[in-house]
Design a protein around this motif. Sequence first.
Motif, PDB file in Angstrom:
ATOM      1  N   LEU A   8       3.367   0.640   3.258  1.00  0.00           N
ATOM      2  CA  LEU A   8       3.278  -0.501   4.164  1.00  0.00           C
ATOM      3  C   LEU A   8       2.807  -1.714   3.370  1.00  0.00           C
ATOM      4  N   THR A   9       2.851  -2.876   4.018  1.00  0.00           N
ATOM      5  CA  THR A   9       2.354  -4.107   3.411  1.00  0.00           C
ATOM      6  C   THR A   9       1.284  -4.703   4.305  1.00  0.00           C
ATOM      7  N   THR A  10       0.178  -5.107   3.708  1.00  0.00           N
ATOM      8  CA  THR A  10      -0.890  -5.717   4.497  1.00  0.00           C
ATOM      9  C   THR A  10      -0.464  -7.113   4.942  1.00  0.00           C
ATOM     10  N   PRO A  11      -0.950  -7.588   6.076  1.00  0.00           N
ATOM     11  CA  PRO A  11      -0.608  -8.939   6.524  1.00  0.00           C
ATOM     12  C   PRO A  11      -1.298  -9.995   5.664  1.00  0.00           C
ATOM     13  N   ALA A  12      -0.839 -11.238   5.807  1.00  0.00           N
ATOM     14  CA  ALA A  12      -1.397 -12.329   5.009  1.00  0.00           C
ATOM     15  C   ALA A  12      -2.878 -12.518   5.281  1.00  0.00           C
ATOM     16  N   VAL A  44       0.864  -1.184   0.000  1.00  0.00           N
ATOM     17  CA  VAL A  44       0.000   0.000   0.000  1.00  0.00           C
ATOM     18  C   VAL A  44       0.895   1.226   0.000  1.00  0.00           C
ATOM     19  N   THR A  45       0.643   2.140  -0.929  1.00  0.00           N
ATOM     20  CA  THR A  45       1.459   3.349  -1.023  1.00  0.00           C
ATOM     21  C   THR A  45       0.603   4.583  -0.839  1.00  0.00           C
ATOM     22  N   LEU A  46       1.204   5.603  -0.256  1.00  0.00           N
ATOM     23  CA  LEU A  46       0.576   6.906  -0.104  1.00  0.00           C
ATOM     24  C   LEU A  46       1.523   7.961  -0.653  1.00  0.00           C
TER      25      LEU A  46
END
Length: 929
Positions: A442-446, A398-400
Motif C-alpha cells: 500500500l501507499t501512505t497518504p500525503a 509500504v510492503t509486506l
Amino acid sequence: MRSPERRSRRNALIAAGAAVLLTVGVTSPATADPTKASKGVEERTAAQIAALQDIKKSLTAAESKVDSALVVEQRRRSSATTFNRLPALQTGVAVHSGNTVLVDIRAVKVTDELVSAVKAAGGGIRSVSTEGGTVRAQLPLNALTSLSARGDVRRVETAVEYKTFNKQDRKADPAPSKEDKAREIEARTLEALVGPQAVRTGEGDRAHAADTARDQFRVTGTGVKLCALSDGVDSLATSQAAGELPAGVEVLPGQEGSGNEGTAMLEILHDIAPNASLGFATAINGDASFADNIRALRFQLGCDVIVDDILYFNESPFQDGVIARAVDAVAADGALFFSSAGNEGNVADGTSGHWEGQFVDSGVGIGKFAGTAHDFDPAPNAKQVFNPLSDSSGNVPVTLFWSDPLASSFNDYDLYLTNSQGNVVAFSQGVQDGTQDPYERLTTPASASGLRLAVVKFRGEDKYLALSALGGRFKDSADGLKKFATPGVTRGHSAAKGAISVAAAPANNPLPFDLEPGDPANPRGPFPNAFDGTQKPERFTSDGPRRVFFAPDGTPSPEVRQKPDVTAADGVQTSVAGFNPFFGTSASAPNAAAIAGLVLSGNPGLSPAEVRQALTATAIDIAEAGTDNRTGAGVVRADLVLAYTGASPQPLAKAAKPSVVNDADGSQYLKPGTTATVTVPVVNSGDGTAASTSVVLTTPTAGVTIAPRSKYYGNVEVGQTVTNTFKVTVPASAGVGSAVRLDARVTFAGSTSPTTASFALNVGEPSRDAKTFAYTGPVVAIPDNDATGASVQIPVSGVGRGSKIVFTVDGGTCSADIGATGVGIDHTFVGDLVGTLTSPSGATATVFQRNGSSGNNLCQVVFDDSAAQPFSSVTSNLAPFTGTWRPTTALGALLAEPVDGTWTFKVVDTAASDRGSIRSVSLKINGYV
C-alpha cells in the motif's frame, strides 16, 4: 499494567484495522482460521467490513485473477453505492485519462496472440518480456477481466512500481512536465555548445583517491566497458556537448528510458575511469524488462561492469526473483554487478522503517473472516498490533512479505493502515491460495499524522514477516504506541549473491536537509582529502543483513547474506540538472563500480570473485569494528585496491580499418584478377606500451591469398598508430560486390594480448548511381506511448551487395503544422520518437533516438553516415526538421550482407500524449560496378 481506558482505546484502534477486509482471488468467500474473541467493532468499521466482504463474495472467476485494488477501484467507479460505503478508503490505483490504468499482465507464456488481444482490448503496449512472462500495458479499467479470463493469463496486476536511490528533499519541487523538461535540456545543450564550460570538481574522484591512483598506477579504465541501468539518459547529448561524457556511449536500442539519473551515473563512471567504454539501458519499464536489460547489457553489449540504482517494490527479501536471477546470470558469465544498497535508513541511526520477525498471534480477533492480528510487542503480557509511523512518512510505499515461495503462497496475510482517529486510510488484501506471491503493498497518504500499520493473518501458518515503509520511519506515537524496528531493509537484487551492494558516505558537504525534523546533523565528507577511518556513513543508508529462505526455484535454502558489501561516495557533483550535488546510494554505487573498472583495467585476468575480495580486503573500516550491517567491509579507496592487486598500465593494441591501393590501376578498391596493397594500422589505446607487436592477417574467402601472412610492428607506444602493408590477391572469378573477409590477429607483450578484428572489403568499385526504393503503402499511424510502434516495409531488389546506404524521410510540402499531410513523418513532439532500420539479414541500426524535443514533423530529412552533424544536435526551433544529418548509429553496418530483400523501418513513440504517422520514407542504395 495498562489502564482500562488505555486498553479500550487500543481495542478501538485494533478494530479500525478491520475496515479493509477486501480479500479477492476466489469465486466464493474465503475461509479464515477460527476467530478469537472479539473485543468490539465500531458501527462505522462494521459497515466498511460488510461493504468489502460483499465485493469479495461477488467476485467472478475472471475478477479473482485481478489485483484486489483494481477490482475495488472499478467497483467504486461503477457503483455509487459502493463508493458511499467506503468513503475514506484509498485503493492507491492511478487512473489516467479515459479511465485507463497501467498493469502488468503475468502470462503462462507471452505470445503474439496475447499481445494482439491486449491491443484489441484497447491496450497500449509499454513493454513485452518473453523471458519474464510479462506484458506491461495501459488498459481501460473495464477491459481487465476480458484479459484475466484467458487461460494463458495468470494474473493482472497494478504495474509494479519502482524507486531510485537519489536522496532528495521531500519538499523538492514537483517533477517538470515533458514540455518543460525538454525546453530545459535544449537550453542547456545550446549553452554547452556555444560557451566554455566551467571546470567541475570531482569530489568522489578525490575522496576515493582515484585521481592520484590513476597517476601513480597509470590505469584509466582502458579495455573495460562500464554500463549503467537507471531511469533514463535524457541529457546524454547535453553532457556530451559539455565534454562531461565522451561520444560513443552505447545505448541499448529502444531502451534509452526517461529521466536523467542514468546520465548522472554515467558521468560518475567516466570521472573515475575516463578511458572506459560506456553503455546504458533503462530499468523502468517493469521488473521483467529490467531483468531482460541486465542480460542484454552483458550478452549483447559486452559490459564488464554493470551498476544500477533501482528497487522494484515486489522484489522479495526471502527469495531471488526475476531481477536477482538476471544479476546472478551475468555474474556467472564474468560480469561484475554493483547495486545501490538503498536509502531506507538503519536501526543504528534510528532512521529505519523496517521490521521483520516471526508472526506472533496477538489473540485479538479481527472481523468475521479476517483471522488474527500480529503482536509487535515482544514483552510478555503486552500486546501491540500497530507499528506507528513518523509524521514525515507520507507518500511512501509500504510492503509486506512472508516466508512462502514466490508464486506458491498458501498462507494469507493482509496489511492495513489507519490513522489515530481509527479511520482506515489504505489497505492491501490479496488472496493467497497457492499460486500467488506472498506480498501485499500500500501507499501512505500525503498527510501522515498519526499513521500506524497492522498485519493480519487471514489464514494459514505463522510465518516469518518483513514489513517495510520504504523511505518512511517507525517512530513512537504521541498517543503511546511504541515503535518496533529491526535491521535488514536491504533486499531484492541488491542482496543477490552475484551483486555487490553499496552503501553511502558523503564525499564533501553534508546532505543539505534534515531527514526528518529534529534529526541530528548529517555527516560531512573528507574532500579535499581522501576517506579515512574517521568517516561516518550517511544516516539514511540501508542496513542488512539479508535473510533468505528459498533458492530461486522455491526449494528451501535458508541462508543469511552479508549486505551491504562496501561503501562509496555520494554527494558528488555532476553537470546534470537536479543531480548537483548527487546524494544517495544511487551516486555511491557507480563510484564503486568505476573503481572496479580501474581494477580490471590494470589487472585484465582478474576474476569477479578476486575483484570483490580485493575491494573488501582493502576497504577502510568506518563504522562498527569489522564488517558491519551498515557499511559492509568499509569505504573503498582506489589507491589501496590498485596497490593490493598489483595493477599496472596495460597495452591494448588493436587492428583498425585497412586501406587499399590496387596495384593494377592505383584505385582504392579490390578488383577481380588483381593484387592490391592493403595497409593495416594498429592502434594502441591502452595505458602501457605494446611491446613486440605483430599482426597475422588471414582470410577464409575462397581463392584469396595474402602475402606475407604476418608482419612485425615493433613497439607501439600509448596513443600511437603503426602501419604495415600486405599483398592481397583476388581471383579473376570473384564476383563484383562479393566480400573478402580479412581477419587480423594482433599479438604483443601484455595480458590483453591477443586482440582480434575482422574487416569486410568488397570487390569492385562503388557505383556512383544510387537506386531509390520507396515505401508506397498507406499512411501508418504511430501508436501513442506503445513499445510495439509502427512499421513499414521497403522491398529492395537488383542491387546485390551495397556500397553505400542513405535513409530519407521524404515529403513534398514541409510544415510544422499538426497533422500535416505533405511531410514524411507527421508527429507532434518528435523528441518522443525512436526510429530504427532493419535489413533483410536482421541487422538493425538506430536512425534517430528521441531527438528534436518539442518540434513537430520530419520532412525531406536525409540520414547519411557522412553528414557533418548528428541528428542528436537538432533543436525544436528547426522544426519541421529537414536537411542532412548523421544517424544515431551507422547505417553502413547494415551492408555486411546482400541488401536485396525486405527492409523494415519502425517508429516507436516512447511517451504519452503526442501522435502522428509514417507517410513517406525511402532508401537510396549504391551497389558495385
